[in-house]
Design an enzyme around this catalytic site. Structure first.
Site, PDB file in Angstrom:
ATOM      1  N   LYS A  16      37.820  30.391  53.706  1.00 30.19           N
ATOM      2  CA  LYS A  16      37.757  29.135  53.139  1.00 30.19           C
ATOM      3  C   LYS A  16      37.350  28.011  54.002  1.00 30.19           C
ATOM      4  CE  LYS A  16      39.817  30.519  48.539  1.00 30.19           C
ATOM      5  NZ  LYS A  16      40.699  29.984  47.639  1.00 30.19           N
ATOM      6  N   TYR A  56      33.310  30.498  40.711  1.00 32.52           N
ATOM      7  CA  TYR A  56      34.519  30.539  39.919  1.00 32.52           C
ATOM      8  C   TYR A  56      34.471  30.143  38.567  1.00 32.52           C
ATOM      9  CZ  TYR A  56      37.251  30.268  44.476  1.00 32.52           C
ATOM     10  OH  TYR A  56      37.859  30.835  45.584  1.00 32.52           O
ATOM     11  N   ASN A 119      44.089  27.552  50.549  1.00 32.37           N
ATOM     12  CA  ASN A 119      44.652  28.431  50.850  1.00 32.37           C
ATOM     13  C   ASN A 119      43.938  29.728  51.610  1.00 32.37           C
ATOM     14  OD1 ASN A 119      43.205  29.520  48.902  1.00 32.37           O
ATOM     15  ND2 ASN A 119      44.840  29.833  47.351  1.00 32.37           N
ATOM     16  N   HIS A 122      39.824  34.201  50.244  1.00 30.56           N
ATOM     17  CA  HIS A 122      39.758  34.695  48.774  1.00 30.56           C
ATOM     18  C   HIS A 122      39.765  36.099  48.912  1.00 30.56           C
ATOM     19  CE1 HIS A 122      38.010  35.361  44.897  1.00 30.56           C
ATOM     20  NE2 HIS A 122      37.507  36.292  45.289  1.00 30.56           N
ATOM     21  N   GLU A 133      31.326  39.491  42.502  1.00 30.93           N
ATOM     22  CA  GLU A 133      31.220  38.500  43.426  1.00 30.93           C
ATOM     23  C   GLU A 133      30.325  38.965  44.809  1.00 30.93           C
ATOM     24  OE1 GLU A 133      35.560  38.352  44.433  1.00 30.93           O
ATOM     25  OE2 GLU A 133      35.833  37.125  42.301  1.00 30.93           O
TER      26      GLU A 133
END
Ligand code: UDP
Ligand code: MG
Length: 139
Positions: A16, A56, A119, A122, A133
């Site tokens: 990310k 998402y 964070n 993913h 995905e």
């Protein structure tokens, strides 16, 4: 019957923006490779708002949705298709819990994540999510 067969699975990982921004791409890929995941495909991407919203979509009603989409479109991400026996579950273990404060020692999020929003990584949470995905980000 369990004959101990090796069932190769694919999962989708994203390094990310908070991690690419802090020059952690190499460190994170090193952990992934050291844990026996095979990199099948890798791509650097600037997510568009519409891709991030589709990716998402399950969180579209959540209070953090807008900030999540802003964050995921704020910089480069690295998208990885990973293969391993039991890849989906094993990769979720390797990344640790969403909130790094709760994550186990040795997990990617414990080591690198800033907080539960930023964070660093993913990982797909099920076979259905992995297929979905991979198809969104690799076509
Ligand atoms: N997220 C957030 N605030 C929250 C929960 C989640 O910003 O309170 C973000 C965070 O980046 C997380 C992503 O939304 O990784 C997806 O949330 P999910 O609950 O699916 O966590 P994950 O599967 O990534 O552990
Ligand atoms: Mg999730």
């Amino acid at each position: 019957m369990d004959r101990g067969e090796v069932i190769m699975e694919k999962t989708l990982a994203i390094i990310k923006p908070d991690a690419t921004e802090r020059n952690l791409i190499g460190d994170i890929i090193k952990m992934i490779e050291m844990n026996n995941f095979k990199l099948k495909r890798i791509n650097s991407v600037y997510m568009t708002v519409s891709i991030a919203e589709e990716f998402y979509a399950m969180h579209s009603e959540k209070p953090f949705f807008k900030s999540l989409v802003d964050y995921m479109t704020s910089g480069m991400v690295v998208v990885l298709e990973l293969e391993k026996n039991n890849a989906i579950e094993d990769f979720r273990k390797l990344i640790g819990t969403t909130n790094p404060e709760d994550a186990e020692e040795g997990t990617i999020r414990k080591k690198f994540a800033i907080d539960k929003s930023h964070n660093s990584i993913h990982g797909s949470d099920s076979l259905e999510s992995a297929n979905r995905e991979i198809s969104i980000l690799f076509g």
